[in-house]
Design a protein around this motif. Structure first.
Motif, mmCIF file in Angstrom:
data_model
loop_
_atom_site.group_PDB
_atom_site.id
_atom_site.type_symbol
_atom_site.label_atom_id
_atom_site.label_comp_id
_atom_site.label_asym_id
_atom_site.label_seq_id
_atom_site.Cartn_x
_atom_site.Cartn_y
_atom_site.Cartn_z
ATOM 1 N N VAL A 179 0.844 -1.188 0.000
ATOM 2 C CA VAL A 179 0.000 0.000 0.000
ATOM 3 C C VAL A 179 0.884 1.244 0.000
ATOM 4 N N ALA A 180 1.749 1.390 1.009
ATOM 5 C CA ALA A 180 2.562 2.600 1.104
ATOM 6 C C ALA A 180 3.784 2.354 1.959
ATOM 7 N N GLN A 181 4.900 2.911 1.521
ATOM 8 C CA GLN A 181 6.048 3.020 2.398
ATOM 9 C C GLN A 181 5.885 4.365 3.096
ATOM 10 N N LEU A 182 5.597 4.332 4.381
ATOM 11 C CA LEU A 182 5.339 5.563 5.116
ATOM 12 C C LEU A 182 6.620 6.364 5.320
ATOM 13 N N PHE A 183 7.686 5.677 5.669
ATOM 14 C CA PHE A 183 8.991 6.319 5.825
ATOM 15 C C PHE A 183 10.034 5.237 6.012
ATOM 16 N N SER A 184 11.274 5.633 5.913
ATOM 17 C CA SER A 184 12.387 4.768 6.277
ATOM 18 C C SER A 184 12.845 5.237 7.644
ATOM 19 N N GLU A 185 12.797 4.344 8.609
ATOM 20 C CA GLU A 185 13.142 4.741 9.971
ATOM 21 C C GLU A 185 14.636 4.593 10.188
ATOM 22 N N TYR A 186 15.180 5.637 10.738
ATOM 23 C CA TYR A 186 16.610 5.652 11.034
ATOM 24 C C TYR A 186 16.887 4.836 12.292
ATOM 25 N N ILE A 187 18.129 4.408 12.405
ATOM 26 C CA ILE A 187 18.587 3.685 13.585
ATOM 27 C C ILE A 187 19.885 4.348 14.028
ATOM 28 N N LEU A 188 20.034 4.505 15.335
ATOM 29 C CA LEU A 188 21.192 5.181 15.911
ATOM 30 C C LEU A 188 21.957 4.276 16.863
ATOM 31 N N PHE A 189 23.260 4.480 16.934
ATOM 32 C CA PHE A 189 24.042 4.025 18.075
ATOM 33 C C PHE A 189 23.972 5.151 19.087
ATOM 34 N N ALA A 190 23.722 4.844 20.339
ATOM 35 C CA ALA A 190 23.706 5.867 21.379
ATOM 36 C C ALA A 190 24.331 5.319 22.654
ATOM 37 N N VAL A 191 24.888 6.234 23.428
ATOM 38 C CA VAL A 191 25.476 5.922 24.730
ATOM 39 C C VAL A 191 24.973 6.969 25.727
#
Length: 185
Positions: free
Chosen positions: A6-18
């Motif tokens: 139906v739809a690609q709503l968004f591409s979700e980012y992924i982070l390394f975080a500390v």
């Protein structure tokens, strides 16, 4: 054949975080430490074999370390992972930005890098000094990988073209709203 897109709503980012006070200052520090001793840092993840686990393992594997020896601590969701990070119960996360934005705004955690080929496009400040666009890519930070998660809507197989068109149109209308644009920021 198993689903109808139906739809690609968004591409979700992924982070390394500390945590904000972590001695790990950037992606290079993280990879060097894990390469020397994969168990020197504990990672909060939402599932063994899930996205965050696979991405962390991919990073260490590409850096020449033993990805099978990473220390993973499983929590019920990304929000809980962020809370456990700032509480000092784990050392690092691989997480979606929205799951840790409150802790970043509060100055309790520090994103090291985003898993994408380009920086995030959002320039509005999230903290007093940084926007999403200020977070370097992992490649810029010496972490040899990228990963973006598709977030989309799919229907069952065999729906009619009219049914599919209805939901495609509906999702296009949703993405055009000011509320959607604000949420994406």
């Amino acid at each position: 054949t198993d689903v109808t897109p139906v739809a690609q709503l968004f591409s979700e980012y992924i982070l390394f975080a500390v945590r904000a006070d972590s001695p790990v200052k950037d992606g290079r520090d993280l990879v060097a430490r894990l390469k020397q001793d994969p168990q020197s840092l504990s990672f909060g993840v939402t599932a063994i074999g899930g996205t965050s686990h696979m991405v962390a393992g991919q990073v260490l594997g590409k850096a020449g370390g033993d990805a099978n020896r990473l220390k993973m601590v499983v929590f019920k969701g990304g929000g809980e992972v962020a809370v456990q990070l700032v509480g000092g119960h784990i050392d690092a996360t691989v997480n979606n930005p929205i799951e840790a934005v409150a802790q970043w705004r509060a100055g309790a955690l520090r994103p090291l890098c985003v898993f994408d080929d380009t920086r995030m496009p959002y320039k509005e400040k999230v903290t007093d000094t940084m926007s999403w666009a200020d977070i370097p890519t992992c490649k810029e930070s010496g972490v040899p990988t990228d990963y973006v998660m598709l977030r989309g809507i799919f229907m069952a197989p065999g729906v009619t073209p009219e049914q599919q068109a209805y939901y495609v149109d509906l999702m296009n209308k949703v993405r055009a709203t000011p509320d959607w644009k604000e949420f994406m920021e």
